[in-house]
Write a protein that holds these residues in place. Structure first.
Motif, PDB file in Angstrom:
ATOM      1  N   HIS A 496       0.684  -1.108  -0.187  1.00  0.00           N
ATOM      2  CA  HIS A 496      -0.015  -0.608   0.194  1.00  0.00           C
ATOM      3  C   HIS A 496       0.678   1.326   0.201  1.00  0.00           C
ATOM      4  CE1 HIS A 496      -3.615  -2.631   0.669  1.00  0.00           C
ATOM      5  NE2 HIS A 496      -3.386  -2.567   1.858  1.00  0.00           N
ATOM      6  N   GLN A 501      -1.837   5.011   3.763  1.00  0.00           N
ATOM      7  CA  GLN A 501      -2.277   4.715   2.581  1.00  0.00           C
ATOM      8  C   GLN A 501      -3.241   3.427   3.029  1.00  0.00           C
ATOM      9  OE1 GLN A 501       1.223   4.911   1.065  1.00  0.00           O
ATOM     10  NE2 GLN A 501       0.484   6.069  -1.021  1.00  0.00           N
ATOM     11  N   GLU A 525       3.187   9.353  -3.056  1.00  0.00           N
ATOM     12  CA  GLU A 525       2.656   8.455  -3.175  1.00  0.00           C
ATOM     13  C   GLU A 525       3.016   7.159  -3.452  1.00  0.00           C
ATOM     14  OE1 GLU A 525       2.875   9.550  -7.486  1.00  0.00           O
ATOM     15  OE2 GLU A 525       2.007  11.846  -6.826  1.00  0.00           O
ATOM     16  N   TYR A 529      -3.193   2.342  -5.383  1.00  0.00           N
ATOM     17  CA  TYR A 529      -3.904   4.341  -5.776  1.00  0.00           C
ATOM     18  C   TYR A 529      -3.055   5.196  -6.164  1.00  0.00           C
ATOM     19  CZ  TYR A 529      -7.648   1.019  -5.160  1.00  0.00           C
ATOM     20  OH  TYR A 529      -8.578  -0.406  -4.367  1.00  0.00           O
ATOM     21  N   THR A 531      -1.267   7.807  -3.631  1.00  0.00           N
ATOM     22  CA  THR A 531      -1.878   8.907  -2.243  1.00  0.00           C
ATOM     23  C   THR A 531      -2.909   8.135  -1.369  1.00  0.00           C
ATOM     24  OG1 THR A 531      -3.610  10.899  -2.445  1.00  0.00           O
ATOM     25  CG2 THR A 531      -0.718  11.071  -2.974  1.00  0.00           C
ATOM     26  N   ALA A 532      -2.691   8.657  -0.298  1.00  0.00           N
ATOM     27  CA  ALA A 532      -4.189   7.915   1.128  1.00  0.00           C
ATOM     28  C   ALA A 532      -5.222   8.659   0.185  1.00  0.00           C
ATOM     29  CB  ALA A 532      -3.309   8.527   2.747  1.00  0.00           C
ATOM     30  N   ALA A 535      -7.018   6.842  -3.187  1.00  0.00           N
ATOM     31  CA  ALA A 535      -7.223   5.757  -2.182  1.00  0.00           C
ATOM     32  C   ALA A 535      -8.755   5.657  -1.911  1.00  0.00           C
ATOM     33  CB  ALA A 535      -6.557   4.533  -1.103  1.00  0.00           C
TER      34      ALA A 535
END
Length: 559
Positions: A496, A501, A525, A529, A531-532, A535
């Protein structure tokens, strides 16, 4: 033809006989062996500190015997002031163990890791007083530095010294060392305030004061010297009060550290400039950011065995002494203590030899007390054996982690003093902390491991830290523990990316908020996905999106 002595005083084989002296010399010199072994790899592990604590405690407990015997005999059947001075010499040597433990404790707490204390007088003052920057008690200091205690680390009874002087006195070594200094000082003041009236043997005291002498740093000083008496009274008066008598050596050592840190400042500034330049280069070139694909683990050159690598690491000990801010002063302190012990041994033996013509027959006779003193050497020798056995326990823990043994087995090995940061190479979870967090939900065991010095930033075989694993699995209590013990929320790696994230992908808003409050960077990053925020948006978690969105009119992230 030898002349008859002008007077004599009784022999005291039970107090200062050969067997007693040899036992004290041996046990104090033996105390340097665990210290040297602990520093041989440039670091002091928790189990190594615990082994030194066991040996120091044993020797300090037996050291009280000679002081108590001398005081009782002086008040009952009489003890010449000459022999009381010999007892004080031997007692000075017995303080070595407390100071060795202090040096290794400072070294252990100054090492890189989540429990590290910065090399500064202010930081160490706050540490010894147990106060954080916010004025609250530091929860990380609530447990005694011993991996053999598997109790709740948030509960620690205060010692009498801590209550009286509001000083964070740690463990039995500090308490025994302080009390031993106080008892030794009490005997010293009793002796030197009025040497002629010491104890009950006035005739022997008068003979010793008029004709005997003592050796200090190779110089012969009469026992009747007023300078010797004044200086002795001053020194013992300073060391009389329990708790406060430990402040003097601590302050002297920290001042030495301050001087050493000042010499290192140019080197540290150069390192800081290089780190800033590296961060700027990374910011300008995002493609250079570390990823598991772009920065694979370094390979081991062929032909280099594990033993050769270990030998190479230990050959860099001199280099470690420069980069570890406390290692060089710690080694210098141990050398100084060893030299002081040798000086006391030589001075004591020369003093007895020069004044033997004043002693009545029987000083060299063997006695029950001397036999008992030599038998007590079994205790420090036993502690040396236990110290070596700790390494075997660490090897057992490594195997247990590799085979993912039951929690009860891991718990028992940690309790017996295994190094909690030992890594099982080639395992999915190489450390016991990663295994407990990744495969089991045991909050109490996690708390014990962290309080015992477990490093929360070590990554597993998938480049995922314990914090990332706990965040992805929604283990809120474990995330709180890891953050409280210094886990870095911005380490990137694994499936992740960062722990933030991972929490966003898992849809856990509470963990996301905890990570943001602990300094997690939402702009990093990585993973599937990006960045958090990306996501959370992709997986339709509006509450997390709201937490991660920047505030209007500013660049701060909502917490």
């Amino acid at each position: 033809m030898s002349l008859a002595p002008p007077c004599t005083f009784p022999a005291e084989p039970e107090i200062s006989g050969l067997g007693v002296r040899v036992a004290i010399y041996a046990q104090n010199l033996l105390s340097f062996i665990p210290a040297i072994s602990a520093l041989s790899d440039g670091e002091v592990a928790p189990y190594e500190l615990d082994a030194v604590k066991d040996q120091s405690t044993t020797i300090l407990i037996t050291a009280f015997g000679i002081l108590i015997s001398a005081m009782v005999q002086a008040q009952t059947i009489g003890l010449p002031n000459f022999h009381a001075n010999i007892v004080l010499n031997l007692s000075w040597m017995n303080n070595t163990n407390a100071f060795i433990y202090f040096l290794l404790y400072v070294q252990h707490k100054s090492q890189l890791g989540p429990q590290r204390i910065k090399a500064g007088l202010t930081s160490w003052f706050k540490h010894f007083y147990g106060v954080t920057k916010s004025g609250e008690r530091d929860l990380n200091l609530k447990q005694e530095d011993s991996t053999t205690t598997l109790q709740n680390p948030s509960i620690e009874p205060q010692s009498i010294l801590a209550v009286i002087f509001r000083v964070k006195v740690r463990g039995v070594v500090a308490i025994l060392g302080s009390l031993h200094l106080s008892m030794m000082s009490a005997l010293g003041l009793w002796l030197w305030i009025n040497p002629l009236r010491f104890g009950t043997d006035a005739e022997a005291n008068a003979c010793a004061i008029e004709h005997s002498s003592t050796i200090i740093l190779g110089k012969n000083i009469p026992l009747a010297s007023s300078g010797l008496r004044i200086w002795s009274i001053l020194v013992y008066a300073v060391l009389l009060v329990p708790g406060l008598n430990l402040l003097w050596p601590i302050v002297l050592f920290l001042l030495l550290m301050k001087f050493y840190s000042a010499l290192r400042k140019p080197h540290d500034r150069r390192d800081a400039r290089r780190q800033r330049a590296k961060r700027l280069d990374s910011a300008e070139s995002p493609s250079l950011l570390r990823t598991p694909e772009s920065d694979p683990a370094p390979t081991v050159p062929p032909g280099i065995t594990k033993r050769a690598r270990r030998l190479a690491r230990r050959s860099l000990w001199a280099l470690q002494m420069w980069y570890n801010p406390f290692l060089l002063p710690t080694v210098a302190g141990l050398v100084l203590l060893f030299v002081i012990n040798i000086i006391f041994i030589v001075d004591t033996e020369v003093t007895l030899r020069q004044n033997r013509f004043l002693l009545e027959a029987g000083e060299g006779d063997w006695s029950f007390g001397q036999t008992l003193a030599l038998l007590l050497l079994v205790l420090p020798l036993r502690d040396l054996r236990v110290f070596g056995a700790r390494r075997d326990v660490t090897g057992s823990l490594r195997n247990a982690v590799h085979w993912q043994a039951q929690t009860e087995i891991l718990w028992d090995l940690v309790r017996r003093g295994a190094d909690v940061n030992v890594q099982a190479e080639g395992s999915r979870y190489p450390t016991v902390l990663l295994l407990v967090v990744g495969r089991r939900t045991d909050v109490e065991f996690t708390r014990i491991l962290l309080s015992s010095g477990a490093n929360p930033d070590i990554a597993d075989s998938t480049d995922c830290t314990a914090l990332q694993s706990a965040a992805s699995q929604g283990k809120v209590e474990i995330v709180k523990l890891l953050l409280a013990h210094g886990a870095d929320p911005n380490i990137a790696g694994g499936q992740h990316g960062t722990a933030l994230q991972a929490a966003a992908v898992a849809g856990n808003a509470e963990i996301v908020k905890l990570l943001l409050e602990s300094g997690a960077d939402p702009s990093i990053e990585g993973g599937q996905y990006g960045t958090a925020l990306q996501a959370a948006s992709s997986l339709a978690y509006p509450e997390i999106v709201k937490l991660l969105q920047p505030q209007r009119g500013g660049g701060h992230w909502l917490c």
